[in-house]
Structures are given as structure tokens and as C-alpha cells.
Design an enzyme around this catalytic site. Structure first.
Site, mmCIF file in Angstrom:
data_model
loop_
_atom_site.group_PDB
_atom_site.id
_atom_site.type_symbol
_atom_site.label_atom_id
_atom_site.label_comp_id
_atom_site.label_asym_id
_atom_site.label_seq_id
_atom_site.Cartn_x
_atom_site.Cartn_y
_atom_site.Cartn_z
ATOM 1 N N TYR A 1 -13.534 9.125 -12.599
ATOM 2 C CA TYR A 1 -13.583 7.777 -12.010
ATOM 3 C C TYR A 1 -14.175 6.794 -13.023
ATOM 4 O O TYR A 1 -13.658 5.687 -13.219
ATOM 5 C CB TYR A 1 -14.401 7.808 -10.712
ATOM 6 C CG TYR A 1 -14.354 6.511 -9.933
ATOM 7 C CD1 TYR A 1 -13.227 6.161 -9.179
ATOM 8 C CD2 TYR A 1 -15.430 5.621 -9.945
ATOM 9 C CE1 TYR A 1 -13.185 4.963 -8.461
ATOM 10 C CE2 TYR A 1 -15.395 4.435 -9.232
ATOM 11 C CZ TYR A 1 -14.275 4.112 -8.492
ATOM 12 O OH TYR A 1 -14.234 2.930 -7.786
ATOM 13 N N ASN B 1 -5.415 -3.621 -7.143
ATOM 14 C CA ASN B 1 -6.640 -3.175 -6.477
ATOM 15 C C ASN B 1 -6.597 -1.721 -6.021
ATOM 16 O O ASN B 1 -7.643 -1.113 -5.799
ATOM 17 C CB ASN B 1 -6.846 -4.122 -5.277
ATOM 18 C CG ASN B 1 -7.836 -3.606 -4.286
ATOM 19 O OD1 ASN B 1 -9.039 -3.731 -4.486
ATOM 20 N ND2 ASN B 1 -7.346 -2.995 -3.207
ATOM 21 N N ASP C 1 0.872 -1.184 0.000
ATOM 22 C CA ASP C 1 0.000 0.000 0.000
ATOM 23 C C ASP C 1 0.899 1.220 0.000
ATOM 24 O O ASP C 1 2.118 1.110 0.200
ATOM 25 C CB ASP C 1 -0.944 0.005 1.220
ATOM 26 C CG ASP C 1 -2.241 0.763 0.928
ATOM 27 O OD1 ASP C 1 -2.176 1.954 0.545
ATOM 28 O OD2 ASP C 1 -3.318 0.175 1.072
ATOM 29 N N LYS D 1 -12.188 3.542 -14.696
ATOM 30 C CA LYS D 1 -12.595 2.146 -14.495
ATOM 31 C C LYS D 1 -12.985 1.479 -15.820
ATOM 32 O O LYS D 1 -12.763 0.282 -16.008
ATOM 33 C CB LYS D 1 -13.718 2.072 -13.458
ATOM 34 C CG LYS D 1 -13.269 2.497 -12.047
ATOM 35 C CD LYS D 1 -12.114 1.635 -11.522
ATOM 36 C CE LYS D 1 -11.790 1.943 -10.066
ATOM 37 N NZ LYS D 1 -10.736 1.053 -9.523
HETATM 38 P P1 NAI Z 1 -10.013 1.747 0.357
HETATM 39 O O1 NAI Z 1 -9.868 3.232 0.340
HETATM 40 O O2 NAI Z 1 -10.327 1.047 1.621
HETATM 41 O O3 NAI Z 1 -8.736 1.051 -0.307
HETATM 42 C C1 NAI Z 1 -8.009 1.619 -1.350
HETATM 43 C C2 NAI Z 1 -6.542 1.445 -1.025
HETATM 44 O O4 NAI Z 1 -5.760 1.945 -2.106
HETATM 45 C C3 NAI Z 1 -6.150 2.220 0.234
HETATM 46 O O5 NAI Z 1 -5.529 1.360 1.163
HETATM 47 C C4 NAI Z 1 -5.194 3.288 -0.294
HETATM 48 O O6 NAI Z 1 -4.170 3.649 0.615
HETATM 49 C C5 NAI Z 1 -4.651 2.608 -1.540
HETATM 50 N N1 NAI Z 1 -4.043 3.568 -2.457
HETATM 51 C C6 NAI Z 1 -4.504 4.790 -2.820
HETATM 52 N N2 NAI Z 1 -3.644 5.390 -3.630
HETATM 53 C C7 NAI Z 1 -2.599 4.536 -3.809
HETATM 54 C C8 NAI Z 1 -1.403 4.569 -4.559
HETATM 55 N N3 NAI Z 1 -1.049 5.652 -5.286
HETATM 56 N N4 NAI Z 1 -0.576 3.505 -4.519
HETATM 57 C C9 NAI Z 1 -0.887 2.424 -3.786
HETATM 58 N N5 NAI Z 1 -2.003 2.321 -3.049
HETATM 59 C C10 NAI Z 1 -2.853 3.373 -3.065
HETATM 60 O O7 NAI Z 1 -11.172 1.452 -0.711
HETATM 61 P P2 NAI Z 1 -11.702 0.097 -1.351
HETATM 62 O O8 NAI Z 1 -13.148 0.276 -1.468
HETATM 63 O O9 NAI Z 1 -11.170 -1.084 -0.677
HETATM 64 O O10 NAI Z 1 -11.093 0.225 -2.825
HETATM 65 C C11 NAI Z 1 -10.352 -0.805 -3.447
HETATM 66 C C12 NAI Z 1 -10.646 -0.775 -4.931
HETATM 67 O O11 NAI Z 1 -12.018 -1.083 -5.136
HETATM 68 C C13 NAI Z 1 -10.409 0.582 -5.606
HETATM 69 O O12 NAI Z 1 -9.774 0.377 -6.856
HETATM 70 C C14 NAI Z 1 -11.811 1.114 -5.810
HETATM 71 O O13 NAI Z 1 -11.890 2.019 -6.878
HETATM 72 C C15 NAI Z 1 -12.578 -0.166 -6.053
HETATM 73 N N6 NAI Z 1 -14.011 -0.074 -5.839
HETATM 74 C C16 NAI Z 1 -14.518 0.286 -4.623
HETATM 75 C C17 NAI Z 1 -15.882 0.390 -4.444
HETATM 76 C C18 NAI Z 1 -16.507 0.797 -3.134
HETATM 77 O O14 NAI Z 1 -17.718 1.091 -3.113
HETATM 78 N N7 NAI Z 1 -15.789 0.809 -2.030
HETATM 79 C C19 NAI Z 1 -16.810 0.104 -5.554
HETATM 80 C C20 NAI Z 1 -16.167 -0.311 -6.770
HETATM 81 C C21 NAI Z 1 -14.816 -0.383 -6.903
#
Ligand code: NAI
Length: 249
Positions: free
Chosen positions: A155, A89, A37, A159
Site C-alpha cells: 500500500y 480515487n 465504480d 501511494k
Molecule cells: P472505499 O472502500 O469506501 O472506496 C474505495 C472504492 O474503490 C470502492 O467503492 C471500491 O468498490 C472501489 N474500487 C476498488 N477496486 C476497484 C477497481 N478495480 N476499479 C474501480 N473501483 C474500485 O474507501 P475510501 O476510503 O473512500 O477510499 C478511496 C481512496 O482513498 C482510496 O484510493 C484509498 O486508498 C484512499 N485513502 C483512504 C483512506 C482511509 O482512511 N479511508 C486514507 C488515505 C487514502
């Protein structure tokens, strides 16, 4: 549960939410998981997995930084001899007022992480997987990779781009042992959603938008990713799997 004994897996954005759930399930199924991360949450996730008796290491990784990605994949190859599974992810969904949603700076910020980050990770993961004769990649896209969302042009474009990258790479490498798929979640109960919901009323509205009448848990999305990573999905490649409670039906 799928068996990932003696597999080596890399998960980006694994310090929280969906990535953390994926790292946990892979480790529980016997994989060595490299938890990455952009912040120290990766360390906390890996520590918790090791304390639970699983095999995990952590690395700070900003998916915008190609040198970091290349170095990490090389380190994994050196230390473990291979990279079987990669889950790209990491992503962001910045809170943007509707009137600011067409700002160029927002597009640049979102594409750099959500799209170029996946591109750069895949480039180096695939190179390693070709050297070793195969591998499996799952990219976390979104329902915003399958349909349009008002006030979210950046966004949504990012995606859709992840789905396109997944398909292009899948057809390019299907004959060389690398399977590449995407998951497209609807709303998932993670920090990202919490930030965007506002209040309880916002949460209820989001849930009601989904035919299933609730948002997903991170574990429900992780289960789909784990399936795509495993041998029971051996003939599945280039697929964008909606895991969205019917949102895009
Ligand atoms: P989250 O915010 O809990 O996790 C996202 C993670 O990505 C965080 O730990 C963050 O520190 C990390 N991150 C951000 N920028 C970064 C970078 N430059 N390099 C490395 N890591 C980085 O959110 P979530 O929901 O777990 O998101 C995971 C994936 O799921 C994302 O790609 C998001 O777009 C996708 N997603 C989430 C949805 C939701 O409703 N939560 C719905 C559809 C897709």
C-alpha cells in the site's frame, strides 16, 4: 462553493466513501458527474444524485481494464464533448497479517488497482484533455504516499507511486493546460477504514495517532479535492496535498 456549472467530471471508486463525497459535491456545484465504480454502488450514487435534482450518469469501471477506461473516456467525449475534471480515487487497502505483508500476490493486487489503475486512467484522461485544450486531474494518494507505514509495504509503495505519477504528469503537461495534483489523506471514516480498524479500541488508537485526535470525514477530503479541481487552485500543479490532521508533519 466552487462553481462547476457546465463542467463534465469523471470520478472513479465513486460508489462509496471519498469518491461518493467528491461526486456529490461536484454535482451539487453544477457539474455533470460520471460516477464510476467496479460494482453497482456507482448506479446507486448516480441515482441518488439525479433524485436530488443533479446531473449524473453511472458506468461500471474496473480501473485495471484499459479497454474499459478508453471506451468510457471516448463515450464521455462523444456524449458531452469534453472531460474537464477527473478524480482518480479508486483504491484498496487489503487486510493483511504482518507475516503476509511481503507476499508477491499482495503487491501485485495492490499495485494493479492503486498504481496501474491511476496510470491507465490518467493516460486516457490526459489524451482527451489535450485534445480539448486543458483539464484538471486529482489523484487520491494517502499519507502512505508521504511516509512509511509498518506492515503495509504494498500500500505504501502504491501511494508513493501515485504521488510520483502525479508529479511526472504535472510537469509534462503543465504548459498544455492540464493541472494534475494529489491529495494525501490520513485516516478517513469510510468502509476501507472500518474494515481495517478491528474494534473501538483500534479506532481510538488510530485517532490518537493523528495530532488532531480524530479521523477525517469523507467530506473533509472531498473539500480539498474540490478545491484542487477548481479555479481558485489555478496555479497549483504537481502538489501532493496532505489532508491528515497533522499526521505527516
Ligand atoms: P472505499 O472502500 O469506501 O472506496 C474505495 C472504492 O474503490 C470502492 O467503492 C471500491 O468498490 C472501489 N474500487 C476498488 N477496486 C476497484 C477497481 N478495480 N476499479 C474501480 N473501483 C474500485 O474507501 P475510501 O476510503 O473512500 O477510499 C478511496 C481512496 O482513498 C482510496 O484510493 C484509498 O486508498 C484512499 N485513502 C483512504 C483512506 C482511509 O482512511 N479511508 C486514507 C488515505 C487514502
Amino acid at each position: 462553493m466552487a462553481d462547476f456549472e457546465s463542467s463534465v467530471a469523471l470520478v472513479t471508486g465513486a460508489g462509496s466513501g471519498i469518491g461518493k463525497a467528491v461526486a456529490t459535491k461536484l454535482a451539487q456545484a453544477g457539474a455533470h458527474v460520471v460516477v464510476t465504480d467496479i460494482n453497482d454502488n456507482a448506479v446507486a450514487t448516480a441515482d441518488a444524485l439525479r433524485q436530488a435534482g443533479h446531473s449524473a450518469s453511472s458506468s461500471l469501471l474496473d480501473v485495471r481494464d484499459e479497454e474499459q477506461i478508453q471506451a468510457l473516456v471516448a463515450l464521455i467525449a462523444r456524449d458531452y464533448g469534453k472531460l474537464d475534471i477527473a478524480v482518480n480515487n479508486a483504491g484498496i487497502d487489503p487486510e493483511v497479517a504482518p507475516e503476509a505483508s511481503w507476499e508477491e500476490a499482495i503487491l501485485d493486487q495492490v499495485l494493479a488497482i492503486n498504481l496501474k489503475g491511476v496510470f491507465l486512467c490518467m493516460k486516457h484522461e490526459i489524451a482527451q484533455m489535450l485534445k480539448q485544450g486543458g483539464g484538471r486531474i486529482v489523484n487520491t494518494a494517502s499519507s502512505a504516499g508521504l511516509r512509511g507505514f509498518a506492515n503495509k509495504p504494498a500500500y505504501t509503495a502504491s501511494k508513493h507511486g501515485v504521488v510520483g505519477l502525479t508529479r511526472a504528469a504535472a510537469v509534462q503537461y503543465a504548459g498544455r493546460g492540464v493541472r494534475i495534483n494529489a491529495v494525501c489523506p490520513g485516516a478517513v471514516d469510510t468502509a476501507m477504514l472500518e474494515k481495517n480498524l478491528g474494534d473501538e479500541k483500534g479506532r481510538e488508537m488510530v485517532a490518537a495517532n493523528h495530532p488532531i485526535q480524530r479521523v477525517a470525514t469523507a467530506d473533509e477530503i472531498a473539500d480539498a479535492i474540490i478545491w484542487l479541481c477548481g479555479d481558485t487552485a489555478s496555479y497549483v500543479t504537481g502538489h501532493a496535498l496532505a489532508v491528515d490532521g497533522g499526521l505527516t508533519v
